[in-house]
Scaffold this motif. Structure first.
Motif, PDB file in Angstrom:
ATOM      1  N   UNK A   1       0.816  -1.225   0.000  1.00 60.42           N
ATOM      2  CA  UNK A   1       0.000   0.000   0.000  1.00 60.42           C
ATOM      3  C   UNK A   1       0.849   1.274   0.000  1.00 60.42           C
ATOM      4  N   UNK A   2       1.982   1.243   0.697  1.00 61.98           N
ATOM      5  CA  UNK A   2       2.835   2.427   0.753  1.00 61.98           C
ATOM      6  C   UNK A   2       3.423   2.738  -0.623  1.00 61.98           C
ATOM      7  N   UNK A   3       3.861   1.691  -1.326  1.00 67.70           N
ATOM      8  CA  UNK A   3       4.422   1.902  -2.656  1.00 67.70           C
ATOM      9  C   UNK A   3       3.345   2.389  -3.624  1.00 67.70           C
ATOM     10  N   UNK A   4       2.129   1.853  -3.510  1.00 67.40           N
ATOM     11  CA  UNK A   4       1.032   2.303  -4.355  1.00 67.40           C
ATOM     12  C   UNK A   4       0.737   3.785  -4.123  1.00 67.40           C
ATOM     13  N   UNK A   5       0.796   4.192  -2.885  1.00 69.83           N
ATOM     14  CA  UNK A   5       0.556   5.594  -2.561  1.00 69.83           C
ATOM     15  C   UNK A   5       1.632   6.496  -3.162  1.00 69.83           C
ATOM     16  N   UNK A   6       2.893   6.051  -3.102  1.00 66.37           N
ATOM     17  CA  UNK A   6       3.997   6.822  -3.683  1.00 66.37           C
ATOM     18  C   UNK A   6       3.841   6.920  -5.198  1.00 66.37           C
ATOM     19  N   UNK A   7       3.449   5.817  -5.847  1.00 62.77           N
ATOM     20  CA  UNK A   7       3.243   5.828  -7.296  1.00 62.77           C
ATOM     21  C   UNK A   7       2.181   6.854  -7.682  1.00 62.77           C
ATOM     22  N   UNK A   8       1.066   6.833  -6.963  1.00 57.19           N
ATOM     23  CA  UNK A   8      -0.011   7.786  -7.274  1.00 57.19           C
ATOM     24  C   UNK A   8       0.454   9.226  -7.118  1.00 57.19           C
ATOM     25  N   UNK A   9       1.172   9.493  -6.036  1.00 55.54           N
ATOM     26  CA  UNK A   9       1.609  10.864  -5.756  1.00 55.54           C
ATOM     27  C   UNK A   9       2.591  11.360  -6.807  1.00 55.54           C
ATOM     28  N   UNK A  10       3.578  10.545  -7.149  1.00 57.30           N
ATOM     29  CA  UNK A  10       4.593  10.969  -8.109  1.00 57.30           C
ATOM     30  C   UNK A  10       4.022  11.159  -9.511  1.00 57.30           C
ATOM     31  N   UNK A  11       3.187  10.223  -9.945  1.00 56.09           N
ATOM     32  CA  UNK A  11       2.602  10.348 -11.273  1.00 56.09           C
ATOM     33  C   UNK A  11       1.675  11.553 -11.358  1.00 56.09           C
ATOM     34  N   UNK A  12       0.963  11.821 -10.293  1.00 60.57           N
ATOM     35  CA  UNK A  12       0.071  12.991 -10.275  1.00 60.57           C
ATOM     36  C   UNK A  12       0.879  14.282 -10.367  1.00 60.57           C
ATOM     37  N   UNK A  13       2.045  14.326  -9.698  1.00 63.09           N
ATOM     38  CA  UNK A  13       2.916  15.500  -9.782  1.00 63.09           C
ATOM     39  C   UNK A  13       3.410  15.714 -11.205  1.00 63.09           C
ATOM     40  N   UNK A  14       3.751  14.625 -11.897  1.00 64.94           N
ATOM     41  CA  UNK A  14       4.206  14.750 -13.285  1.00 64.94           C
ATOM     42  C   UNK A  14       3.078  15.249 -14.172  1.00 64.94           C
ATOM     43  N   UNK A  15       1.867  14.735 -13.968  1.00 67.56           N
ATOM     44  CA  UNK A  15       0.733  15.165 -14.779  1.00 67.56           C
ATOM     45  C   UNK A  15       0.440  16.648 -14.598  1.00 67.56           C
ATOM     46  N   UNK A  16       0.589  17.127 -13.365  1.00 70.14           N
ATOM     47  CA  UNK A  16       0.338  18.545 -13.111  1.00 70.14           C
ATOM     48  C   UNK A  16       1.431  19.419 -13.694  1.00 70.14           C
ATOM     49  N   UNK A  17       2.660  18.911 -13.749  1.00 77.43           N
ATOM     50  CA  UNK A  17       3.761  19.697 -14.278  1.00 77.43           C
ATOM     51  C   UNK A  17       4.083  20.866 -13.371  1.00 77.43           C
ATOM     52  N   UNK A  18       4.635  21.909 -13.965  1.00 77.54           N
ATOM     53  CA  UNK A  18       5.003  23.087 -13.179  1.00 77.54           C
ATOM     54  C   UNK A  18       3.792  23.932 -12.832  1.00 77.54           C
ATOM     55  N   UNK A  19       2.672  23.737 -13.550  1.00 77.93           N
ATOM     56  CA  UNK A  19       1.446  24.482 -13.274  1.00 77.93           C
ATOM     57  C   UNK A  19       0.584  23.670 -12.325  1.00 77.93           C
ATOM     58  N   UNK A  20       0.621  23.985 -11.068  1.00 80.31           N
ATOM     59  CA  UNK A  20      -0.093  23.208 -10.060  1.00 80.31           C
ATOM     60  C   UNK A  20      -1.603  23.362 -10.172  1.00 80.31           C
ATOM     61  N   UNK A  21      -2.055  24.330 -10.998  1.00 82.59           N
ATOM     62  CA  UNK A  21      -3.491  24.511 -11.180  1.00 82.59           C
ATOM     63  C   UNK A  21      -4.085  23.544 -12.184  1.00 82.59           C
ATOM     64  N   UNK A  22      -3.223  22.820 -12.925  1.00 80.40           N
ATOM     65  CA  UNK A  22      -3.723  21.872 -13.916  1.00 80.40           C
ATOM     66  C   UNK A  22      -4.487  20.738 -13.244  1.00 80.40           C
TER      67      UNK A  22
END
Length: 514
Positions: free
Chosen positions: A251-272
């Protein structure tokens, strides 16, 4: 003891009749199937009943000798399910495969009791076999479903493989159901693989960044698809853990995967807007992508990249005499077009009562008589425009724009990351991707374009193939030709600098993979 009379007309006016499993505009009285339905429902409530005949007519009357049940009687979903199962057992689907009547195609006829979504299930089975639909006739009015499909293989030949024909009989001729959940199922996984769903704003190099994160987290991408449409990108990927080769259970690794991929999707614009979901493996990838992009409302954004001559011609008019809305679609034919349109109508909760499909030439023509699941046709201009926009988006999402590249090599962890990094470093952007692993072999298809919007320089393709391997990466379709003076984009240096920069360090997530 008080006797209460419940006539067939009462059943017709009940909530069950309004479910539109059997159209209420058809004559009801004297229909054995509908009387049977009433009896089944009453028996589930533990009611004693008799059937009597009126002397003056053929109307059946159901006598019920209970004082306690009718007051506040409710019809549960379980009763509906039991009734539908009973009817399907009494009337199993019938599949007829004919290779004699048509010179150019195999004819597949499917007859069954009608229910919402059955048309999509049949089309989905045939589409997953990579069949090409040349004609189709659809009829599901009056509680019975009868469809006829003319299909060929991808080379235009009839379907003659006995194993494939047997699979069709078993798949369509039994009580099969495809469960594709619209909602997220949370952080759970199957034992074979973990499904990762991603949706966010599209940008050059996005797939490369996502793959680099997965490689850094020791995840191997087995299968998946990536679609881009109207500035949005969506992907469904099946991944495994590098060490175990199975689904990611921590579960911890799954949580890290979700967080990191979401950060990449948002990019530098956190409003995306961006969303990452980790779920179990029971997912039909293509239908799920349609559902994700529909929920993301990609159809509301103007598609500036699609020229008018490429734009599908979709019209919706009302046929008032028959109480239908008639949808007509004209567009360039392509694989899986029928699945995309039927999937969208089903997910929008429209029922196709009659349909005609003709795709024997380069242009496909589709015509459907539809009503909403509530029984009404399209009844406002806003609803009409929404149907048109959603069907246009469904057709455009899978349009194969760009140069088609096919990669075939032994699979390994980080392969996808390395290949997409090379694309990114050479200013190529991936508009669509199909990722497949079979028997240890990676067979991936990429549709790529120049990030600046100009034609791809063929020297770049040669350079990429030399780096990856001439026999590993092949160009399909029309390869770009050399031009004496290739036109440079005034903003090309901006994209080149972006692609070759250590962009992951900007997110503070992983080290650079450039």
């Amino acid at each position: 003891m008080r006797q209460i009379q419940l006539t067939c007309a009462d059943v017709q006016d009940s909530d069950l009749a309004k479910k539109r499993i059997y159209p209420t505009h058809k004559p009801f009285l004297g229909t054995p199937l509908l009387c049977t339905r009433a009896l089944i429902l009453l028996s589930h409530l533990g009611i004693c009943f008799l059937l009597l005949n009126h002397q003056e007519g053929s109307r059946n009357t159901i006598l019920k000798n209970s004082d306690q049940v009718l007051d506040g009687m409710s019809y549960s979903r379980n009763m509906e399910d039991e009734y539908e199962k009973f009817i399907r057992r009494m009337n199993p689907p019938r599949v007829v495969i004919d290779n004699e009547s048509c010179k150019n195609a195999t004819i597949i006829q499917v007859d069954s009791v009608n229910r919402h979504g059955i048309l999509l299930e049949v089309v989905q089975v045939l589409t997953d076999l990579n069949f090409v639909f040349t004609k189709a006739y659809i009829s599901s009015d009056g509680g019975w479903f009868m469809d006829v499909f003319n299909v060929t293989d991808q080379d235009g030949n009839k379907i003659t493989d006995e194993e494939v024909l047997d699979y069709i009989q078993k798949s369509l001729g039994s009580e099969t159901s495809f469960t594709t959940s619209v909602d997220s199922v949370g952080v759970t996984s199957s034992t074979d693989h973990t499904v990762i769903e991603l949706i966010g704003s599209d940008r050059p190099g996005l797939l490369s960044e996502l793959c680099a994160v997965l490689t850094h987290l020791k995840c191997n991408v087995l299968n998946g698809e990536v679609w881009t449409h109207n500035t949005r990108a969506a992907s469904v990927m099946q991944v495994t853990d590098e060490e175990s080769g199975l689904a990611i259970m921590d579960p911890e690794k799954l949580s890290v995967i979700k967080k990191m991929l979401c950060n990449v999707l948002k990019g530098s614009n956190k409003g995306n807007e961006a969303k990452t979901v980790v779920s179990h493996g029971a997912t039909h990838t293509e239908r799920r992508l349609h559902q994700m992009m529909f929920a993301d409302r990609d159809y509301e954004r103007s598609n500036e990249g699609c020229s008018e001559n490429q734009k599908p011609d979709v019209k919706v008019v009302n046929w008032y005499d028959k109480d239908y809305s008639v949808v007509t679609i004209r567009c360039k034919d392509r694989p899986k077009l029928l699945f995309d349109t039927i999937c969208t109508l089903t997910d929008m909760e429209y029922v196709v009562f009659h349909g005609n499909v003709d795709a024997e030439g380069p242009e496909a023509y589709q015509e459907y008589c539809i009503r909403h699941i509530d029984g009404f046709p399209v009844n406002s201009e806003a609803e009409r425009q929404r149907v048109i926009q959603c069907l246009e988006a469904a057709i455009e999402r899978r349009v194969s724009e760009g140069l088609k590249l096919e990669l075939c090599t032994t699979d390994r962890v980080g392969l996808l990351s390395d290949v997409t990094r090379i694309f990114r470093e050479n200013s190529l952007t991936v508009t669509r991707a199909e990722l497949t692993t079979r028997a240890g072999k990676a067979m991936n298809t990429f549709y790529v374009g120049d990030a600046s919007g100009y034609p791809i320089d063929p020297r770049i393709i040669d350079s990429i193939r030399n780096e990856i391997g001439q026999t590993i990466l092949k160009v399909k379709g029309n390869a770009p030709e050399f031009s004496q003076n290739p036109q440079e984009s005034p903003n090309r240096f901006l994209f080149g600098g972006l692609f070759k920069s250590k962009s992951f360090c900007n997110f503070g997530i992983v080290r650079s993979y450039s």
